[in-house]
Design a protein around this motif. Structure first.
Motif, PDB file in Angstrom:
ATOM      1  N   TYR A 194       0.796  -1.232   0.000  1.00  0.00           N
ATOM      2  CA  TYR A 194       0.000   0.000   0.000  1.00  0.00           C
ATOM      3  C   TYR A 194       0.828   1.281   0.000  1.00  0.00           C
ATOM      4  O   TYR A 194       0.302   2.382   0.122  1.00  0.00           O
ATOM      5  CB  TYR A 194      -1.013   0.011   1.144  1.00  0.00           C
ATOM      6  CG  TYR A 194      -0.442  -0.071   2.560  1.00  0.00           C
ATOM      7  CD1 TYR A 194       0.334   0.949   3.101  1.00  0.00           C
ATOM      8  CD2 TYR A 194      -0.742  -1.159   3.376  1.00  0.00           C
ATOM      9  CE1 TYR A 194       0.817   0.879   4.395  1.00  0.00           C
ATOM     10  CE2 TYR A 194      -0.267  -1.243   4.676  1.00  0.00           C
ATOM     11  CZ  TYR A 194       0.513  -0.219   5.181  1.00  0.00           C
ATOM     12  OH  TYR A 194       0.981  -0.297   6.466  1.00  0.00           O
ATOM     13  N   LEU A 224      -5.550   1.888  -4.479  1.00  0.00           N
ATOM     14  CA  LEU A 224      -6.449   0.885  -3.894  1.00  0.00           C
ATOM     15  C   LEU A 224      -6.462  -0.420  -4.681  1.00  0.00           C
ATOM     16  O   LEU A 224      -7.338  -1.273  -4.455  1.00  0.00           O
ATOM     17  CB  LEU A 224      -7.874   1.442  -3.792  1.00  0.00           C
ATOM     18  CG  LEU A 224      -8.009   2.765  -3.031  1.00  0.00           C
ATOM     19  CD1 LEU A 224      -9.481   3.113  -2.837  1.00  0.00           C
ATOM     20  CD2 LEU A 224      -7.306   2.727  -1.681  1.00  0.00           C
ATOM     21  N   TYR A 227      -7.013  -3.548  -2.615  1.00  0.00           N
ATOM     22  CA  TYR A 227      -8.278  -3.550  -1.863  1.00  0.00           C
ATOM     23  C   TYR A 227      -9.437  -3.825  -2.808  1.00  0.00           C
ATOM     24  O   TYR A 227     -10.368  -4.565  -2.478  1.00  0.00           O
ATOM     25  CB  TYR A 227      -8.453  -2.220  -1.117  1.00  0.00           C
ATOM     26  CG  TYR A 227      -7.277  -1.987  -0.195  1.00  0.00           C
ATOM     27  CD1 TYR A 227      -7.206  -2.660   1.023  1.00  0.00           C
ATOM     28  CD2 TYR A 227      -6.216  -1.177  -0.572  1.00  0.00           C
ATOM     29  CE1 TYR A 227      -6.114  -2.503   1.850  1.00  0.00           C
ATOM     30  CE2 TYR A 227      -5.116  -1.012   0.242  1.00  0.00           C
ATOM     31  CZ  TYR A 227      -5.060  -1.683   1.452  1.00  0.00           C
ATOM     32  OH  TYR A 227      -3.966  -1.545   2.262  1.00  0.00           O
ATOM     33  N   PHE A 247      -8.345  -5.285   6.862  1.00  0.00           N
ATOM     34  CA  PHE A 247      -7.195  -4.836   6.083  1.00  0.00           C
ATOM     35  C   PHE A 247      -6.283  -3.940   6.903  1.00  0.00           C
ATOM     36  O   PHE A 247      -6.761  -3.136   7.706  1.00  0.00           O
ATOM     37  CB  PHE A 247      -7.649  -3.955   4.917  1.00  0.00           C
ATOM     38  CG  PHE A 247      -8.381  -4.667   3.821  1.00  0.00           C
ATOM     39  CD1 PHE A 247      -7.752  -5.630   3.056  1.00  0.00           C
ATOM     40  CD2 PHE A 247      -9.702  -4.338   3.534  1.00  0.00           C
ATOM     41  CE1 PHE A 247      -8.431  -6.260   2.011  1.00  0.00           C
ATOM     42  CE2 PHE A 247     -10.376  -4.961   2.500  1.00  0.00           C
ATOM     43  CZ  PHE A 247      -9.742  -5.921   1.738  1.00  0.00           C
ATOM     44  N   ILE A 249      -3.985  -0.696   6.128  1.00  0.00           N
ATOM     45  CA  ILE A 249      -4.075   0.300   5.050  1.00  0.00           C
ATOM     46  C   ILE A 249      -3.021   1.398   5.191  1.00  0.00           C
ATOM     47  O   ILE A 249      -2.478   1.628   6.274  1.00  0.00           O
ATOM     48  CB  ILE A 249      -5.471   0.979   5.041  1.00  0.00           C
ATOM     49  CG1 ILE A 249      -5.716   1.718   6.361  1.00  0.00           C
ATOM     50  CG2 ILE A 249      -6.570  -0.027   4.738  1.00  0.00           C
ATOM     51  CD1 ILE A 249      -6.841   2.729   6.295  1.00  0.00           C
ATOM     52  N   VAL A 257     -10.584   3.787   1.271  1.00  0.00           N
ATOM     53  CA  VAL A 257     -10.811   2.339   1.408  1.00  0.00           C
ATOM     54  C   VAL A 257     -12.235   2.090   1.927  1.00  0.00           C
ATOM     55  O   VAL A 257     -12.953   1.230   1.413  1.00  0.00           O
ATOM     56  CB  VAL A 257      -9.753   1.680   2.335  1.00  0.00           C
ATOM     57  CG1 VAL A 257     -10.098   0.221   2.607  1.00  0.00           C
ATOM     58  CG2 VAL A 257      -8.360   1.780   1.718  1.00  0.00           C
TER      59      VAL A 257
END
Ligand code: GLN
Length: 291
Positions: A194, A224, A227, A247, A249, A257
């Motif tokens: 990320y 993203l 995700y 998750f 992040i 998200v």
């Protein structure tokens, strides 16, 4: 030439490291190296300064020192890292487990009560830290983990064996078009890549030069990416109705998200801060039946 004493090698090592590290960091790293290579007590340089250091131990310590001077992370040099009270094997095949991820594991543990089915999948397991920790914390749970990197999976397998837990490991790319063969699962957990490419400039050389880029970075244009891929697969059958998804992040992507997950139909979407006060984790649930 007289051999090394604990004090002389301590002084030499701290001096060598202080070119690259702040002095408290250098001192604490050298104390850890002394413990590791000499089985010395912490503070041995004060307790037994004149104790001789055998040549092979000194050589091993000096080799580790060279690796640290080249900014290799201490955990890679030692070959192990502590996570959730376990000692895991780590090397350049996978990211070093971070303390934030321990918080994600604890939240996943709390989320496991009352799930519609007792199985979970860790997406992008790396060293296996999340999957192995959850297998230990949740004895009735069937734990699966996947990774795109075969070498990371080999490391995760060693960690599962070392911690005496069963984790079913799968080689799979969650971004690939073909569906993942196992499941559905009662819970999905993931700490996917990320960090944005443009955030490279903010990162320390120990991370940038030594940890695997494939585990860290996403394109600036698509923060993203993982995700979205995981949420879509969750929706198309990887996660059971009522199942939980958690998750880790990027702190800058919390709202994005959450919006993505709500947009995909997930419910009870919740953002949490980590111990450093950063928005670091999201949990949501699949509705009992998709609309
Ligand atoms: N928290 C890690 C770091 O900042 C990144 C982990 C990840 O990309 N999943 O180095």
């Amino acid at each position: 030439m007289a051999g090394y004493t604990i004090r002389s090698i301590f002084d030499l090592a701290v001096e060598a490291l202080s070119a690259e590290y702040q002095s408290d960091e250098a001192i604490s790293a050298v104390r850890i190296l002394l413990e590791h290579h000499l089985q010395a007590e912490r503070y041995a340089e004060l307790l037994r300064p004149q104790a001789p250091v055998a040549r092979p131990d000194a050589d091993a310590l000096l080799l580790s020192l060279r690796r640290l001077c080249a900014h290799e992370p201490l955990q890679y040099v030692l070959g192990c890292a502590h996570f959730m009270g376990m000692e895991l094997e780590v090397d350049a095949r996978a990211l070093i487990p971070r303390p934030e991820t321990e918080e994600l594991v604890l939240w996943a543990q709390q989320s496991a009560h009352g799930l519609p089915c007792s199985s979970l999948l860790d997406v992008g397991t790396g060293s296996g830290c999340i999957a192995v920790a959850l297998a230990r914390l949740l004895p009735g749970m069937e734990v699966h983990a996947l990774d795109v990197s075969p070498s990371a999976l080999a490391l995760a397998e060693r960690n599962a064996r070392r911690c005496d837990v069963a984790v079913q490991l799968h080689h799979h790319d969650i971004l690939a078009a073909e569906p993942f063969a196992a499941g559905p699962f009662g819970m999905l957990v993931s700490n996917p890549p990320y960090v944005l490419e443009r955030e490279r400039a903010l990162m320390r050389p120990n991370v940038l030069l030594h940890e695997p880029a494939v585990a860290l970075f996403v394109p600036d244009a698509d923060p993203l990416l993982f995700y979205r891929a995981i949420a879509h697969r969750a929706r198309s059958g990887l996660l059971v109705g009522g199942g939980a998804m958690l998750f880790e992040i990027n702190e800058a992507q919390g709202q994005a998200v959450c919006d993505l997950l709500r947009g995909c139909g997930f419910v009870r979407v919740e953002l949490r801060r980590d111990l450093f006060g950063k928005e670091r984790m999201v949990r949501c649930f699949a509705p009992p039946a998709w609309a």
